[in-house]
Design a protein around this motif. Structure first.
Motif, PDB file in Angstrom:
ATOM      1  N   PRO A 104      30.580  38.016  20.723  1.00 27.23           N
ATOM      2  CA  PRO A 104      29.966  39.347  20.847  1.00 27.23           C
ATOM      3  C   PRO A 104      30.838  40.358  21.598  1.00 27.23           C
ATOM      4  O   PRO A 104      30.934  41.521  21.197  1.00 27.23           O
ATOM      5  CB  PRO A 104      28.665  39.061  21.612  1.00 27.23           C
ATOM      6  CG  PRO A 104      28.340  37.645  21.279  1.00 27.23           C
ATOM      7  CD  PRO A 104      29.660  36.944  21.154  1.00 27.23           C
ATOM      8  N   GLU A 105      31.480  39.912  22.687  1.00 26.17           N
ATOM      9  CA  GLU A 105      32.311  40.828  23.469  1.00 26.17           C
ATOM     10  C   GLU A 105      33.495  41.334  22.653  1.00 26.17           C
ATOM     11  O   GLU A 105      33.881  42.506  22.740  1.00 26.17           O
ATOM     12  CB  GLU A 105      32.806  40.148  24.746  1.00 26.17           C
ATOM     13  CG  GLU A 105      31.711  39.704  25.699  1.00 26.17           C
ATOM     14  CD  GLU A 105      31.056  38.380  25.279  1.00 26.17           C
ATOM     15  OE1 GLU A 105      31.555  37.744  24.324  1.00 26.17           O
ATOM     16  OE2 GLU A 105      30.050  38.006  25.899  1.00 26.17           O
ATOM     17  N   THR A 106      34.071  40.455  21.848  1.00 32.36           N
ATOM     18  CA  THR A 106      35.197  40.844  21.004  1.00 32.36           C
ATOM     19  C   THR A 106      34.753  41.824  19.939  1.00 32.36           C
ATOM     20  O   THR A 106      35.425  42.829  19.667  1.00 32.36           O
ATOM     21  CB  THR A 106      35.827  39.600  20.340  1.00 32.36           C
ATOM     22  OG1 THR A 106      36.235  38.682  21.351  1.00 32.36           O
ATOM     23  CG2 THR A 106      37.023  39.986  19.490  1.00 32.36           C
ATOM     24  N   CYS A 107      33.602  41.553  19.317  1.00 29.41           N
ATOM     25  CA  CYS A 107      33.064  42.469  18.296  1.00 29.41           C
ATOM     26  C   CYS A 107      32.837  43.854  18.882  1.00 29.41           C
ATOM     27  O   CYS A 107      33.146  44.874  18.242  1.00 29.41           O
ATOM     28  CB  CYS A 107      31.756  41.922  17.724  1.00 29.41           C
ATOM     29  SG  CYS A 107      31.968  40.514  16.618  1.00 29.41           S
ATOM     30  N   GLU A 108      32.311  43.906  20.096  1.00 31.41           N
ATOM     31  CA  GLU A 108      32.049  45.197  20.735  1.00 31.41           C
ATOM     32  C   GLU A 108      33.347  45.943  21.010  1.00 31.41           C
ATOM     33  O   GLU A 108      33.447  47.149  20.775  1.00 31.41           O
ATOM     34  CB  GLU A 108      31.268  44.984  22.042  1.00 31.41           C
ATOM     35  CG  GLU A 108      30.775  46.271  22.664  1.00 31.41           C
ATOM     36  CD  GLU A 108      29.878  46.022  23.863  1.00 31.41           C
ATOM     37  OE1 GLU A 108      29.406  47.005  24.462  1.00 31.41           O
ATOM     38  OE2 GLU A 108      29.653  44.849  24.211  1.00 31.41           O
ATOM     39  N   THR A 109      34.359  45.222  21.499  1.00 28.60           N
ATOM     40  CA  THR A 109      35.654  45.844  21.782  1.00 28.60           C
ATOM     41  C   THR A 109      36.278  46.422  20.520  1.00 28.60           C
ATOM     42  O   THR A 109      36.824  47.535  20.518  1.00 28.60           O
ATOM     43  CB  THR A 109      36.624  44.815  22.398  1.00 28.60           C
ATOM     44  OG1 THR A 109      36.103  44.387  23.659  1.00 28.60           O
ATOM     45  CG2 THR A 109      38.009  45.404  22.599  1.00 28.60           C
TER      46      THR A 109
END
Length: 410
Positions: A104-109
């Protein structure tokens, strides 16, 4: 979506059982659900509210457990990528299914325009000047004294109204600039970015990544509303591939699995032997429609995803630009090359000539003789249904993307 249908066909032709998962909008089913390639198709709730997101994830887990699914390749829309990434953790914790998606954090970035550019700058890549603004006053203050028509303004969040607006700021007249800025919904909750307008050639990419290794890659010339797909030449394709490698190696300790697409401006030097400069402008942590360019090597593409289950160790799969079909969408061409020129009484012969070229020498990205129903449903039910809904509800729209099945509403 054309990309979801294409992937379903690719896995099917490679000998795999394919199950479709989708959520329907406006009670009009997507055309892909009628494909011969699907053993079964499920409708899921559209995950808008928190409660709907919980129901969506719970149903995903139930379906995956019941049908003993081995691999879920997410063909997320813009609004559901992060939700699908949250579902990934739940699915992989409770089932043996692998989910082909980033954390999720990568997708948001990657999804948020400002975070994506900041990440690119942090690893030493060239970037366009980019500034986040959270109020009208902040926007006007930033533009004071700036070179005229040097920036474009983009909403960080999904915004159909402003999408495609290529107005350059500041305007020659600051009063005009003020009127335009004050008409936008800019706030702390809905930030925007000013981004330096790069004059050059625009390209988009699609990469399949397994444990930090690119297993499939394609690049093609791009535009604001891309409706014609042709592969980029090998020289620029290799440069864009190297850019992709550098960027993904900075994510999740270089051990990343998922799909990513970049929008990149290539600025070429005045001198013939000058090195082109690559400027990333946006990123999508999901399948790009450019995946349809693997049409002639769909089996190799399917294997590139299955590397996440079993390491085949093959070379990166890249379509050969000399043998890859150029692709178009019949519905788009009928309107833009035939109907509009007739209505405007202008460009009729040119439109007819281009339509004939595409019809006889290119390939429609949706139609297959062995799987005709999605094409027939798309133009006889899906699009007429959407336009009828707009007439009955009074919803106004600015443009249509036939390749994604999307209507951009006011």
């Amino acid at each position: 979506m054309s990309k979801g249908l294409f992937l379903a066909r690719s896995f099917y032709r490679a000998g795999h059982k394919v199950i479709g998962l989708d959520f329907e909008r406006s009670y009009i089913p997507s055309s892909g659900r009628f494909s011969n390639t699907l053993s079964w198709h499920y409708e899921l709730p559209n995950p808008v509210t928190n409660q709907q997101k919980m129901e969506y994830i719970a149903q995903l887990v139930e379906i995956i457990e019941r049908d003993r699914i081995d691999l879920w390749v997410c063909v997320s829309g813009v609004s559901t990528t992060v939700t699908d990434a949250l579902a990934k953790s739940e699915i992989e914790a409770r089932t043996s299914c692998k989910v082909f998606l980033f954390q999720p954090e990568t997708c948001e970035t990657l999804h948020e325009k400002n975070l994506f550019i900041h990440k690119a700058a942090s690893i030493g890549l060239d970037i366009p000047e980019t500034t986040t603004i959270r109020s009208h006053e902040e926007a006007l203050a930033f533009l004071k004294g700036k070179k005229p028509e040097h920036y474009i303004l983009k909403s960080i969040w999904l915004d159909d109204v402003s999408r495609g607006d290529m107005t350059l700021y500041p305007r020659p007249n600051f009063e005009e600039t003020t009127v335009l800025i004050m008409s936008l919904s800019i706030s702390t909750d809905k930030p925007w970015i000013f981004q330096e307008f790069i004059r050059g050639d625009e390209y988009c990419t699609h990469a399949v990544i397994v444990k930090g290794r690119i297993t499939a890659f394609v690049a093609c010339p791009s535009s604001d509303l891309l409706m014609y797909y042709e592969p980029a030449d090998l020289e620029i394709s290799q440069r864009l591939l190297e850019f992709t490698r550098i960027y993904i190696n900075s994510l999740e300790d270089g051990y990343i699995t998922g799909q990513v697409s970049f929008d990149i401006m290539v600025k070429r030097g005045v001198e013939a032997n000058a090195e082109p400069i690559l400027y990333p402008i946006e990123c999508n942590p999901r399948t790009h429609t450019a995946v349809v360019l693997f049409r002639n090597i769909s089996g190799a593409l399917a294997d590139s995803y299955l590397d996440s289950l079993k390491d085949f160790g093959k070379e990166v799969c890249i379509p050969d630009p000399t043998t890859t079909d150029s692709l178009y969408w019949t519905g788009h061409d009928v309107v833009t090359l035939l109907l509009l020129p007739l209505l405007n009484l202008s460009g009729i012969l040119g439109g007819l000539r281009e339509f004939t070229l595409h019809f006889f020498f290119w390939r429609d990205a949706t139609f297959e003789f062995w799987d005709p129903l999605p094409f027939l449903f798309l133009y006889h039910v899906y699009w007429p249904g959407l336009f009828l809904r707009s007439l009955l509800t009074g919803r106004r729209w600015s443009r249509v993307n036939v390749s994604t099945g999307r209507v951009f509403e006011y």
